[in-house]
Design a protein around this motif. Sequence first.
Motif, short mmCIF file in Angstrom:
data_model
loop_
_atom_site.label_atom_id
_atom_site.label_comp_id
_atom_site.label_asym_id
_atom_site.label_seq_id
_atom_site.Cartn_x
_atom_site.Cartn_y
_atom_site.Cartn_z
N LEU A 238 62.20 12.52 41.23
CA LEU A 238 63.12 12.40 42.35
C LEU A 238 64.17 13.49 42.23
N PHE A 239 64.47 14.14 43.34
CA PHE A 239 65.49 15.19 43.38
C PHE A 239 66.56 14.80 44.39
N VAL A 240 67.81 15.15 44.09
CA VAL A 240 68.88 15.01 45.07
C VAL A 240 69.60 16.35 45.14
N PRO B 66 78.01 12.78 43.95
CA PRO B 66 78.81 11.87 44.76
C PRO B 66 78.76 10.44 44.23
N ALA B 67 79.81 9.71 44.52
CA ALA B 67 79.85 8.31 44.11
C ALA B 67 78.80 7.51 44.86
N GLY B 68 78.21 6.55 44.20
CA GLY B 68 77.19 5.71 44.82
C GLY B 68 75.79 6.28 44.74
N LEU B 69 75.59 7.38 43.99
CA LEU B 69 74.26 7.97 43.86
C LEU B 69 73.37 7.04 43.03
N PRO B 70 72.19 6.64 43.54
CA PRO B 70 71.31 5.77 42.76
C PRO B 70 70.93 6.40 41.42
N ALA B 71 70.73 5.56 40.42
CA ALA B 71 70.46 6.04 39.07
C ALA B 71 69.17 6.86 39.00
N ALA C 270 69.79 10.56 39.55
CA ALA C 270 70.80 11.28 38.78
C ALA C 270 70.20 12.34 37.86
N ALA C 271 68.96 12.18 37.46
CA ALA C 271 68.36 13.13 36.51
C ALA C 271 68.19 14.52 37.12
N HIS C 272 67.97 14.60 38.43
CA HIS C 272 67.76 15.90 39.09
C HIS C 272 68.72 16.02 40.27
N ALA C 273 69.98 16.18 39.98
CA ALA C 273 71.00 16.29 41.03
C ALA C 273 71.66 17.66 40.92
#
Length: 464
Positions: free
Chosen positions: A347-349, A362-367, A370-373
Amino acid sequence: MTNTALTALREPAFPDAVITEAIRWTEQNGPLDDAQALRLAASRTADAHEGITQRALLLGERIGLQPELARARQWAPWVLLGLAALIVIAGLGLAGNVVGGGERHINVIVALASLLGLHALTLLMWLLGLLLPLGSVNTASLGWIWLSLTARVAGGKRGQAPVLVRAATGLLSRAKLLPWAFGLVSHGIWSLSFTVVLAAMLFALAFRSYTLSWETTILDPEFFVRAVQALGWAPAKLGFPVPDAATVMAATPATPGAAGQRTWALWLTGCIAVYGLLPRLLLVLLSAAVLRSRRKALQPEWQEPYYRKLAARFTALAPASIVDADPGRLRGAMPASLPASQLHDTLFVIGFELPPDMPWPPAGLPAEFAAHAQRIDGSAPARRALLDQLAQARPRTVMVVCHAVSSPDRGTERFLREVLMHCGECRLWLAGAPDAGATQRWLDWLRDTGLERITASDRPDIAP
């Protein structure tokens, strides 16, 4: 035969595809400096695949691929002619062994085995290479020998021949045409050889007297009667005579003056023609027809990560087009995502053109995101680096974070389309939305631009 063997592989697009694949293999050892070639190719065409080919041709000229390929195409007919001459000389040697003996005595079974044995073995190997993915079978054919000799003669020891051979055989293998291409050469050479052998044998049998017979120490004579009848069945359909049982039993060294010598000679000639020359001629025609019917498949595999990365770079260099919705704007087509079989469970954000004062991540980012943000400022180098990373990772889901207050524009659309090409699903998180109107404005824009498949929301917990 020489022109026939080369025509199927001389389509105008095939040399360009070979150069394109050769550049791909060359860049396995490290990327080439392609900044100028990339810009020039992008200025010539808007199609990504054509642009990749143009880039490869420009780089190929720089490192000498085209001149060497041109030399190979010039030498190929001559190498093929020389190889055919060697096979014909070998065939004449076999024919001489059969009809050139001082005693003018021919053992028909031994003659048939010596003239058809190697042919039958190589034909069996070609059929195995056609039915089974056996690389060693294909590399043992006359076609592979011809290709290797052509590459060596054209490129020498230090040329670009290995990468060109690898590119050409790779294209043929991907299109399932490698055994047919090599077979076209091999069957053509064998056809020529059998034609010369038959001509030499008929000349000798027509103007010299021979005694044809069979000999055995341990086999039952009835075996030869059955073998002659079985082998003669197919030639008999074409009018060749078949010795009957009495003629077979009479054809022994003890009875050198036995009748039926003409029948034996025509039976031997018919067997060589039907079991040697005829199959090779038919396979020449079949191989040429298959190559001609499938020649459009001789193209690079554009879905490979290497080409997808180049396509993304071309898209980034493409001139921007007006995408803001207006009454006369045409709806864009939804780009195709990667098939599920090519995706990795990652998963990428991505934060795209966010205000500098907006915190990241950002606050509220699903766990699971988080690995690819990471965030980018929307510049061409940043987009290109990110797209290269996505092309390698091929994630299942990418969530793009945009500032909801900002207005969607053509740069945003182009970026989303590029992301969709390298993932299975793209989601849009509209961060900092002041009200439902801002979110609805983005939803309307996605619909008008043909990107309605992208799920958009003002919350990060978007349902799959």
